[in-house]
Design a protein around this motif. Structure first.
Motif, PDB file in Angstrom:
ATOM      1  N   LEU A  39      17.640  79.254  63.448  1.00 41.91           N
ATOM      2  CA  LEU A  39      18.203  78.562  64.603  1.00 41.91           C
ATOM      3  C   LEU A  39      19.175  79.488  65.324  1.00 41.91           C
ATOM      4  N   ILE A  40      19.029  79.600  66.628  1.00 41.87           N
ATOM      5  CA  ILE A  40      20.031  80.331  67.410  1.00 41.87           C
ATOM      6  C   ILE A  40      20.925  79.326  68.101  1.00 41.87           C
ATOM      7  N   GLN A  41      22.176  79.416  67.791  1.00 38.07           N
ATOM      8  CA  GLN A  41      23.150  78.517  68.372  1.00 38.07           C
ATOM      9  C   GLN A  41      23.989  79.335  69.348  1.00 38.07           C
ATOM     10  N   GLY A  42      24.045  78.906  70.595  1.00 34.32           N
ATOM     11  CA  GLY A  42      24.841  79.669  71.551  1.00 34.32           C
ATOM     12  C   GLY A  42      25.075  78.845  72.789  1.00 34.32           C
ATOM     13  N   ASP A  43      26.241  79.041  73.354  1.00 37.26           N
ATOM     14  CA  ASP A  43      26.633  78.263  74.513  1.00 37.26           C
ATOM     15  C   ASP A  43      25.654  78.404  75.675  1.00 37.26           C
ATOM     16  N   VAL A  44      25.694  77.438  76.572  1.00 33.22           N
ATOM     17  CA  VAL A  44      24.899  77.544  77.790  1.00 33.22           C
ATOM     18  C   VAL A  44      25.222  78.869  78.466  1.00 33.22           C
ATOM     19  N   GLY A  45      24.204  79.583  78.861  1.00 31.49           N
ATOM     20  CA  GLY A  45      24.431  80.829  79.572  1.00 31.49           C
ATOM     21  C   GLY A  45      24.695  82.025  78.675  1.00 31.49           C
ATOM     22  N   LYS A  65       0.066  72.895  63.751  1.00 34.88           N
ATOM     23  CA  LYS A  65      -1.004  73.422  64.599  1.00 34.88           C
ATOM     24  C   LYS A  65      -1.260  74.900  64.335  1.00 34.88           C
ATOM     25  N   GLY A  66      -0.391  75.498  63.536  1.00 30.50           N
ATOM     26  CA  GLY A  66      -0.603  76.893  63.171  1.00 30.50           C
ATOM     27  C   GLY A  66      -0.746  76.997  61.668  1.00 30.50           C
ATOM     28  N   TYR A  67      -0.789  78.224  61.191  1.00 30.80           N
ATOM     29  CA  TYR A  67      -0.875  78.432  59.765  1.00 30.80           C
ATOM     30  C   TYR A  67       0.450  79.067  59.359  1.00 30.80           C
ATOM     31  N   SER A  68       1.396  78.239  58.844  1.00 35.44           N
ATOM     32  CA  SER A  68       2.753  78.702  58.551  1.00 35.44           C
ATOM     33  C   SER A  68       3.336  79.575  59.660  1.00 35.44           C
ATOM     34  N   PRO A  69       3.428  79.057  60.869  1.00 33.61           N
ATOM     35  CA  PRO A  69       3.974  79.890  61.942  1.00 33.61           C
ATOM     36  C   PRO A  69       5.467  80.169  61.750  1.00 33.61           C
ATOM     37  N   GLU A  70       5.921  81.205  62.389  1.00 31.88           N
ATOM     38  CA  GLU A  70       7.353  81.504  62.427  1.00 31.88           C
ATOM     39  C   GLU A  70       8.022  80.415  63.253  1.00 31.88           C
ATOM     40  N   VAL A  71       9.216  80.005  62.855  1.00 32.41           N
ATOM     41  CA  VAL A  71       9.915  78.965  63.610  1.00 32.41           C
ATOM     42  C   VAL A  71      11.246  79.505  64.120  1.00 32.41           C
ATOM     43  N   LEU A  72      11.397  79.450  65.439  1.00 33.57           N
ATOM     44  CA  LEU A  72      12.670  79.830  66.035  1.00 33.57           C
ATOM     45  C   LEU A  72      13.162  78.627  66.838  1.00 33.57           C
ATOM     46  N   ALA A  73      14.344  78.129  66.488  1.00 31.73           N
ATOM     47  CA  ALA A  73      14.892  76.985  67.214  1.00 31.73           C
ATOM     48  C   ALA A  73      16.092  77.463  68.019  1.00 31.73           C
ATOM     49  N   LEU A  74      16.313  76.817  69.154  1.00 30.79           N
ATOM     50  CA  LEU A  74      17.453  77.179  69.994  1.00 30.79           C
ATOM     51  C   LEU A  74      18.295  75.942  70.213  1.00 30.79           C
ATOM     52  N   THR A  75      19.596  76.111  70.298  1.00 33.11           N
ATOM     53  CA  THR A  75      20.407  74.987  70.738  1.00 33.11           C
ATOM     54  C   THR A  75      21.636  75.471  71.470  1.00 33.11           C
ATOM     55  N   ALA A  76      21.914  74.798  72.575  1.00 28.22           N
ATOM     56  CA  ALA A  76      23.109  75.106  73.353  1.00 28.22           C
ATOM     57  C   ALA A  76      24.182  74.081  73.036  1.00 28.22           C
ATOM     58  N   THR A  77      23.923  73.258  72.051  1.00 32.64           N
ATOM     59  CA  THR A  77      24.928  72.284  71.656  1.00 32.64           C
ATOM     60  C   THR A  77      25.616  72.849  70.431  1.00 32.64           C
TER      61      THR A  77
END
Ligand code: ADP
Ligand code: MG
Length: 700
Positions: free
Chosen positions: A297-303, A417-429
């Motif tokens: 998970l990438i956590q980072g402020d808006v902008g 829908k994939g076969y163990s795909p890489e997961v990257l999540a983003l959040t600006a909160t």
């Protein structure tokens, strides 16, 4: 009945009705409240304690403070003031008199007191004809229960009107809890072994339950609370550890080369990445090069520049011949990502498509077939991506934006829908660390805590509606200088007609009167998408100088030339939302200003707006938000049904959270399926606590 009960062995699973002193009527009320059995009763923890050290004499109280006072009922009865009837009860302690009053629905209270009753009251001290509390919480004490005289610490329980109606307020609760403790205390089985408890310095569950309800002294109470909080956090962290373990057990693909695409995009950037961006990118590259799928998970402020990091990560995967899917929670946000990805990927010539609900069928069908054939290398979309018709040739990575806005099932549907795909999540909160450990605790977390260097901090001011003329003058100056403005109106519920009226009238007033000489635009969620898009595009092309909007502007707009944001009724927004709105300005190199219009004077509103004025640090803001709203409210409870805290407190329990996290992750690393004998009871308890989460973990 009482004769029969002696034959029953009372234990934690005994139906609450059969506990001595409960019976069908009280039992029914308790069940409706959620207490079905004796174990659940013992986990109904006190809300507060009457401890002689936190009780005040009437002589000592100060107006405005919250205080507990213990005294005797001196008099009570109905009173009439002007047109209002109310109930009044006066109590006295050795130092004076205090009046308690109840207004409105008061029938339940009229027969509660007798003269001479010992009573504890709690509430905010006011002063009328003397010291007074309106609608105090109160607790009638038994003979010998008065904590001032006995030196005991007395538990007070949360209750409801329905429970009070069957005599289950403080004293009533204390009685049945006492019965439960006497009958079952020998049988409470501990899921932690004595060795575990020694290492973690924990009371036994038995002692903890006893002491939390009937503390011997303050230190025992503290230890009891620690143990019970420990339990809640431990099992939550165990869930996180097992979820992570289940994901990492899958063997995914290895994407070890940076590849041509990534290099081409990187070279064409017209800015240099911040150190924070580079660090995250390094973490991602090493995740991709490993066999177990990325789970980050990438956590980072808006902008803060999360998008370009996601683009570069996607480019690596695409270079290896796999596809990438980017899922966003709203169509506007999906469209924004679509155009950012298009723009960033242009030098690499990657084939990108958009998939959202309101596209034409023919358009969707084309995307479907090109995803299946592999022609489309990257697709950006909404929930439309997880529809049945969507099949990928080879989905290597998913990117989920604002991931907390999706349920676990939705994320899983895309992953499947994939076969163990890489997961990257983003959040600006940006959420407080402690809560992040719980909500995103199964992921690795990267933080972008640095804004691109060309940004000036936004200046924020709270103003009263009476000063709007000055604000408008200021906006004119900014627009004359070539900048653009936003004016935001809150739409809390789309069905609230009043809100719509506010933004409609606001637009009319601004476009026809205040800014008659300027170009004013208007967007809101009920507008046709085409019209909204045109307005957005006009704003982006600097053809509109002032855009009036409802919160649809929250996401999806990125206009470096916008320097002013006025938020009407700012007190009606939550802190996180204000922070995200404000993030829509200050994106270029000119000084930006945020004006928060304050219509309400409640202390909470004042406090929230002060926080906004004093900081632009998303972590600080979210800390405050968490304090004000509690974890359940923080994101809406839907996705986080598994956080059922009775005693845990995500704001205060930082050290316990860290300790239990360490312990739970160690345990799972050492015994991934919890198969060892010494973990059997923990495993059993875990399965009981998280029956509905078992499909996400890998224990039998
Ligand atoms: P986020 O998605 O984190 O809200 P974005 O990725 O949308 O932020 O970035 C905001 C803006 O800043 C975009 O226009 C982006 O191109 C630009 N940007 C990103 N990283 C940098 C950087 N290191 N220096 C300057 N501008 C940047
Ligand atoms: Mg963005």
């Amino acid at each position: 009945m009482s004769a029969a009960t002696t034959y029953y062995q009372t234990n934690l699973t005994t139906d609450i009705i059969y506990l001595k002193g409960v019976g069908p009527q009280r039992g029914g009320a308790l069940k409706r409240y959620g207490i079905e059995n004796v174990g659940q009763l013992l986990h109904h923890f006190p809300r507060r304690y009457l401890d002689r050290t936190n009780i005040k004499y009437i002589r000592e109280v100060k107006i405005g403070e919250e205080a507990v006072i213990i005294g005797k009922v001196a008099s009570f009865g109905m009173q009439q003031a002007r047109r209002r009837r109310f109930f009044q009860m006066t109590l006295n302690d050795p130092t004076g008199y205090l009046t308690c009053v109840w207004f409105n629905s008061i029938s339940w209270i009229v027969d509660k007191f007798q003269e001479g009753d010992s009573i504890a009251v709690f509430g905010k001290i006011e002063f009328r004809k003397g010291f007074q509390i309106t609608h105090p919480e109160f607790d009638i004490l038994e003979e010998g229960e008065d904590p001032v005289n006995t030196g005991k610490i007395l538990a007070q329980y949360p209750s409801t009107a329905a429970l009070k109606a069957v005599g289950l307020e403080g004293r009533g609760f204390r009685k049945i809890i006492n019965v439960a403790l006497e009958l079952v205390v020998e049988e409470i089985e501990d899921y932690f072994t004595p060795e575990f408890r020694d290492e973690e310095k924990l009371l036994s569950l038995h002692e903890a339950l006893e002491q939390v309800h009937q503390p011997n002294d303050k230190p025992s109470l503290k230890n009891a609370i620690y143990r019970l909080k420990y339990d809640e956090h431990f099992f939550l962290q165990l869930l996180m550890a097992l979820k992570r373990q289940a994901k990492e057990e899958n063997s995914g693909r290895v994407f070890s080369q940076r590849g041509k695409y990534e290099k081409d995009i990187f070279k064409s950037l017209d800015f240099t990445l911040t150190d924070a961006q580079i660090n995250v990118l390094k973490e991602i590259r090493s995740d991709l090069a490993r066999r177990s799928p990325m789970n980050r998970l990438i956590q980072g402020d808006v902008g803060s520049g999360k998008t370009i990091v996601a683009v570069l990560a996607a480019a690596i995967v695409i270079s290896h011949g796999s596809q990438v899917a980017v899922m966003a929670p709203t169509e506007i946000l999906a469209e924004q990502h679509y155009s950012s990805f298009l723009q960033f990927c242009k030098p690499a010539n990657i084939k990108i498509a958009l998939l959202i609900g309101n596209q034409k069928k023919a358009e969707k069908d084309k995307v479907y077939s090109q995803l299946e054939s592999g022609e489309i290398q990257l697709v950006v979309g909404t929930h439309a991506l997880i529809q049945e018709g969507v099949t990928f040739k080879d989905l290597g990575m998913i990117i989920v934006d604002e991931q907390h806005r999706f349920g676990v099932e939705q994320r899983k549907a895309l992953i499947d829908k994939g076969y163990s795909p890489e997961v990257l999540a983003l959040t600006a909160t940006p959420i407080p660390r402690t809560l992040a450990f719980t909500i995103h605790g199964d992921m690795h977390i990267s933080i972008i805590d640095e804004l691109p260097k060309n940004r000036l901090p936004i200046i924020t001011k709270v103003v009263k509606p009476a000063r709007m003329d000055q604000v408008y003058d200021f906006m004119k100056k900014e627009m004359d200088a070539g900048h653009q403005c936003f004016v935001i109106y809150p739409i809390i519920e789309e069905s609230e007609k009043m809100d719509w009226k506010a933004s409609d009238t606001g637009f009319k007033k601004l476009s026809e009167k205040v800014f008659a000489d300027y170009k004013v635009g208007y967007i809101h969620g009920k507008m046709k998408k085409k019209t909204r898009d045109e307005q957005m595009a006009a704003m982006a092309n600097n053809e509109i100088q002032c855009l009036v909007a409802t919160t649809v502007v929250e996401v999806g707009i990125d206009i470096a030339n916008a320097t002013v944001m006025v938020i009407e009724n700012a007190d009606r927004f939550g802190l996180t939302q204000l922070h995200q709105l404000r993030g829509r300005i200050g994106r270029g190199s000119s000084q930006s200003y945020c004006v928060l219009v304050k219509n309400s004077k409640t202390p909470e509103a004042e406090h929230r707006l002060k926080v906004m004025e004093s900081t632009s640090n998303g972590f600080k803001i979210s800390d405050e938000d968490l304090k004000l709203r509690g974890p359940g409210e923080f994101f809406g409870t839907r996705q986080h049904g598994y956080i059922k805290s009775k005693i845990a407190n995500f704001v205060e329990d930082g050290p316990i959270i860290r300790q239990t996290r360490k312990r739970a992750f160690q345990m799972v690393e050492y015994d991934p399926k919890l198969q060892l004998d010494k973990h059997q009871n923990i495993r059993k308890q875990f399965k009981e606590n998280y029956r509905h989460m078992l499909e996400f973990v890998n224990i039998s």
